[in-house]
Design an enzyme around this catalytic site. Structure first.
Site, PDB file in Angstrom:
ATOM      1  CD  GLN A  11      -2.963   0.888   2.375  1.00  0.00           C
ATOM      2  OE1 GLN A  11      -3.143  -0.228   2.856  1.00  0.00           O
ATOM      3  NE2 GLN A  11      -3.646   1.945   2.766  1.00  0.00           N
ATOM      4  CB  SER A  93       2.460  -4.519   3.899  1.00  0.00           C
ATOM      5  OG  SER A  93       1.313  -4.371   4.690  1.00  0.00           O
ATOM      6  CG  LEU A  94      -1.691  -5.558  -0.705  1.00  0.00           C
ATOM      7  CD1 LEU A  94      -2.989  -6.271  -0.439  1.00  0.00           C
ATOM      8  CD2 LEU A  94      -1.869  -4.345  -1.573  1.00  0.00           C
ATOM      9  NE  ARG A 118      -3.382  -7.334   5.046  1.00  0.00           N
ATOM     10  CZ  ARG A 118      -2.547  -6.341   4.780  1.00  0.00           C
ATOM     11  NH1 ARG A 118      -2.841  -5.465   3.814  1.00  0.00           N
ATOM     12  NH2 ARG A 118      -1.418  -6.205   5.464  1.00  0.00           N
ATOM     13  CG  HIS A 198       2.147  -3.079   9.321  1.00  0.00           C
ATOM     14  ND1 HIS A 198       1.857  -4.421   9.180  1.00  0.00           N
ATOM     15  CD2 HIS A 198       2.106  -2.543   8.080  1.00  0.00           C
ATOM     16  CE1 HIS A 198       1.673  -4.678   7.891  1.00  0.00           C
ATOM     17  NE2 HIS A 198       1.810  -3.553   7.205  1.00  0.00           N
ATOM     18  CD  GLN A 247       1.329  -8.554   6.296  1.00  0.00           C
ATOM     19  OE1 GLN A 247       0.341  -7.846   6.257  1.00  0.00           O
ATOM     20  NE2 GLN A 247       1.757  -9.244   5.249  1.00  0.00           N
TER      21      GLN A 247
END
Length: 308
Positions: A11, A93-94, A118, A198, A247
């Site tokens: 992202q 991440s994503l 998500r 996060h 995560q």
């Protein structure tokens, strides 16, 4: 071409127009975009191609957009180079979800639904909390960890040596930015973000995502996928679910993830996503690594020439 690693964007890499030229020239891309729009019950491709930027930037939009763009870019690259077989994959991440879809851990359709949910859960968590993030530039890891603990915030991303991001309450982030110089950190920059990704403020999103992950059919990936939370390869579906869940509130250990791949002998990486963000980070982590970035038709053609 026998030893390349696929890297997928996270992202923040999204931009209006992403994937539009792929759609204009490729039947494969057209089919993948149409399939995604139908599955989500919304014109995601239109938001990707035309914006507006405010809509694409929404967490619930940019996450499925980046997932889809990464998989389209990978499909078109492999159409052009049929002998190109990645030996490993990772994503920021994503992007870890995109990496698993590329590795066959779950179906493309299941992954799309998963990242869309998500994104929705994380957007809801942002709206329910008052959070922020800041980049800590030129400080060592221990100093940033100590500062984060002192200010009651979390370390969100270990992006590259000297480039670490912290995340948490607005008050905690402001305090950390104010104290950064006295902690030996060269520069602290508060980021323009919708919330504290996060960090512990994403706990509600993590809890909701856990339920979604439990319902997704998974198998062992066809190639090694390095997880963000553990900075290691996981292949058991139960462990994969745990890593993807943790995560959300845990640290993205990108530096260690790339170092792990380098230690395995990998040197050639292909970034699949907009903006060359990952190429920049990998260059800071390893001088031995070569990264080919594919984000549009022009960069696709360039990669085909260089890799072919």
């Amino acid at each position: 071409m026998s030893d390349v690693v696929f890297l997928f964007s996270g992202q923040g890499a999204q931009k209006v127009g992403m994937g539009k030229d792929f759609h204009e020239v490729s039947d494969t891309a057209k089919a993948m975009f149409a399939e995604a729009d139908e599955a989500l019950g919304m014109p995601l491709s239109q938001v990707m191609f035309e914006g507006p930027a405010e809509e694409l930037t929404r967490t619930s939009r940019c996450q499925p957009a980046l997932y889809l763009h990464g998989l389209v870019a990978a499909a078109l690259l492999q159409e052009r180079l049929p002998d190109l077989k990645p030996m490993a994959a990772a994503g920021l991440s994503l992007g870890e979800f995109t990496a698993h879809a590329a590795a066959g851990t779950f179906s493309r359709a299941a992954g799309l639904t998963l990242v869309a949910r998500r994104g929705e859960f994380m957007e809801e968590a942002c709206e329910a909390t008052t959070g922020s993030m800041a980049a800590m530039i030129g400080g060592d890891e221990s100093a940033v960890k100590s500062l984060a603990e002192e200010c009651g915030v979390d370390v969100a991303n270990f992006n590259a040596p000297g480039q670490i991001v912290i995340s948490g309450t607005e008050e905690g982030i402001d305090a950390a930015v104010a104290k950064a110089r006295e902690s030996g950190i060269r520069k602290a920059v508060k980021l323009k973000v919708a919330g504290a990704y996060h960090s512990r403020l994403m706990q509600s999103a993590q809890d909701k995502l856990a339920a979604e992950l439990a319902g997704v059919e998974m198998i062992a990936p066809s190639i090694p996928v390095v997880c963000n939370f553990g900075a290691s390869v996981v292949s058991d579906p139960g462990e994969i679910r745990a890593m993807l869940e943790q995560q959300v509130t845990g640290s993205v250990r990108w530096t260690e993830s790339i170092e792990h791949l380098i230690a395995q002998g990998h040197r050639v990486f292909i970034e699949l996503g907009p903006g060359k963000v990952l190429a920049g980070l990998v260059a800071k982590i390893s001088k031995d690594a070569v990264v080919h970035s594919v984000e549009d038709l022009e960069s696709l053609e360039k990669a085909v020439l260089e890799l072919g």
